[in-house]
Design an enzyme around this catalytic site. Structure first.
Site, PDB file in Angstrom:
ATOM      1  N   LYS A  85       0.861  -1.179   0.000  1.00  0.00           N
ATOM      2  CA  LYS A  85       0.000   0.000   0.000  1.00  0.00           C
ATOM      3  C   LYS A  85       0.901   1.235   0.000  1.00  0.00           C
ATOM      4  O   LYS A  85       1.830   1.349   0.807  1.00  0.00           O
ATOM      5  CB  LYS A  85      -0.879   0.015   1.245  1.00  0.00           C
ATOM      6  CG  LYS A  85      -1.875  -1.132   1.335  1.00  0.00           C
ATOM      7  CD  LYS A  85      -3.131  -0.830   0.559  1.00  0.00           C
ATOM      8  CE  LYS A  85      -4.211  -1.862   0.823  1.00  0.00           C
ATOM      9  NZ  LYS A  85      -5.462  -1.559   0.091  1.00  0.00           N
ATOM     10  N   LYS A 116     -13.273  -7.734  -6.647  1.00  0.00           N
ATOM     11  CA  LYS A 116     -13.655  -8.036  -5.267  1.00  0.00           C
ATOM     12  C   LYS A 116     -15.158  -8.294  -5.233  1.00  0.00           C
ATOM     13  O   LYS A 116     -15.951  -7.362  -5.392  1.00  0.00           O
ATOM     14  CB  LYS A 116     -13.311  -6.856  -4.353  1.00  0.00           C
ATOM     15  CG  LYS A 116     -11.818  -6.516  -4.346  1.00  0.00           C
ATOM     16  CD  LYS A 116     -11.536  -5.257  -3.538  1.00  0.00           C
ATOM     17  CE  LYS A 116     -10.047  -4.956  -3.533  1.00  0.00           C
ATOM     18  NZ  LYS A 116      -9.732  -3.687  -2.862  1.00  0.00           N
TER      19      LYS A 116
END
Length: 354
Positions: free
Chosen positions: A159, A265
């Site tokens: 990230k 997702k």
């Protein structure tokens, strides 16, 4: 006739889970149980994230209350296709986490209520996954990287976007120095500004980056098209896919932006049927893809992994290593072994007390 029960649950992170959008110490989920007239049942998980999901987390109980009344008039579906038809009738596509949870519960129900959402041979599943490194100070990120490398991960996802850019460059540089063969993915969660994104991507490209997810905020089609076209790092779309419903709209997005990858997702992008459509369109247009969890508990993670296993020809690393994030996750046979998602030989699952 079907009956729906609901169990609210709070998952507690082992650390402050930080992205460029903020920090989380815990998150709400709702476990649901669907039962038929013979007492058979299936369990699903509804797991939106505040400010990241399109639905309002606080409205989920009211939505489920309406579904409890409506589902009583539904016959038990017999096939996967009938499951998707029933869910279409009960939940609009604009509430993706609830669709995912209902699909999961119904699929579990029709497959015997043994956590066999798609695959009766799921204990033999072995899926390559990336190791996720969360944002934090540089020492925390370096510690995570060391742990992932020692655990045998061949693909590391970092990230980025919360620290100053030079610090992040140094962390990525040190990671690349470990091995030329290590696959490095980045996820910016829309953190880069449009007036700086191409410069930052050029700087990052020196480290042989596999891809970067969502470098700028979604809903900027002209800017994203430019980024996809000019970036020296392949672009993966994630948040950009939220709310893009209907085949025509999805084809238009793919043809306009021409991304290199899609990150799918089920909880965020409309459930399994919706993600299947994204996969079909991606493959028609020659776009690679992978599936990731949305920080669900082990119950949701199990369902998503079984879904990913339906596509053995896809050799990308999936994002399924999130089962160890919580102090109070549901006990499961899921294990992560040398960078692979797999299952222990025993199939012990913890109970959800409805």
């Amino acid at each position: 006739m079907l009956r729906l029960e609901v169990k609210p649950y709070t998952l507690d992170f082992k650390f402050s889970a930080r992205t460029s959008r903020g920090e989380m110490m815990n998150r709400k989920v709702w476990f649901i149980k669907l039962m038929d007239e013979n007492g058979n049942s299936g369990i699903g998980e509804i797991a939106p994230i505040h400010r990241l999901s399109p639905e309002d987390v606080e409205e989920v109980p009211e939505i489920l209350g309406k579904i409890q009344k409506e589902v009583a008039n539904k016959e038990t579906p017999q096939t996967e296709e009938e499951v998707y038809e029933v869910v279409d009738q009960l939940v609009p596509i604009t509430i993706p986490s609830v669709r995912f949870g209902l699909e999961m519960a119904l699929l579990d129900l029709i497959n015997g209520g043994q956590k066999q959402i798609f695959s009766k041979d799921f204990p033999s599943i072995k899926i390559p996954i990336n190791g996720l490194v969360w944002m934090g100070d540089k020492d925390f990120m370096r510690q995570q990287i060391e742990e992932k490398l020692e655990a045998g991960f061949r693909c590391i996802k970092l990230k980025v976007g919360a620290l100053d850019f030079d610090t992040e460059l140094n962390i990525i540089r040190s990671l690349r120095e470990v091995s030329d063969d290590l696959i490095i993915r980045l996820d910016a969660n829309g953190a880069f500004q449009t007036n700086e994104v191409l410069f930052k991507l050029k700087e990052l490209s020196r480290f042989n980056i596999h891809s970067i997810e969502q470098p700028i905020m979604p809903m900027q089609p002209e800017a994203m098209e430019l980024v996809c076209n000019r970036s020296e790092i392949p672009i993966a779309l994630d948040e950009e896919l939220i709310g893009i419903n209907g085949s025509r709209n999805r084809v238009d997005l793919i043809q306009e932006l021409k991304p290199h990858y899609l990150v799918l997702k089920p909880t965020l992008h409309g459930g399994f049927a919706s993600v299947k459509e994204w996969i079909d369109l991606a493959e028609i247009h020659g776009i690679e893809w992978w599936v990731t969890s949305y920080l669900e508990s082990n119950l949701g993670l199990n369902a998503i992994a079984q879904f990913a296993s339906l596509y053995p020809q896809n050799e990308e690393f999936h994002g399924l290593g999130t089962g160890g994030l919580y102090h109070n996750n549901i006990q499961s046979p899921i294990i992560i072994d040398r960078g692979f998602f797999t299952y222990a030989k025993s199939s012990v699952w913890g109970d959800v007390d409805f």
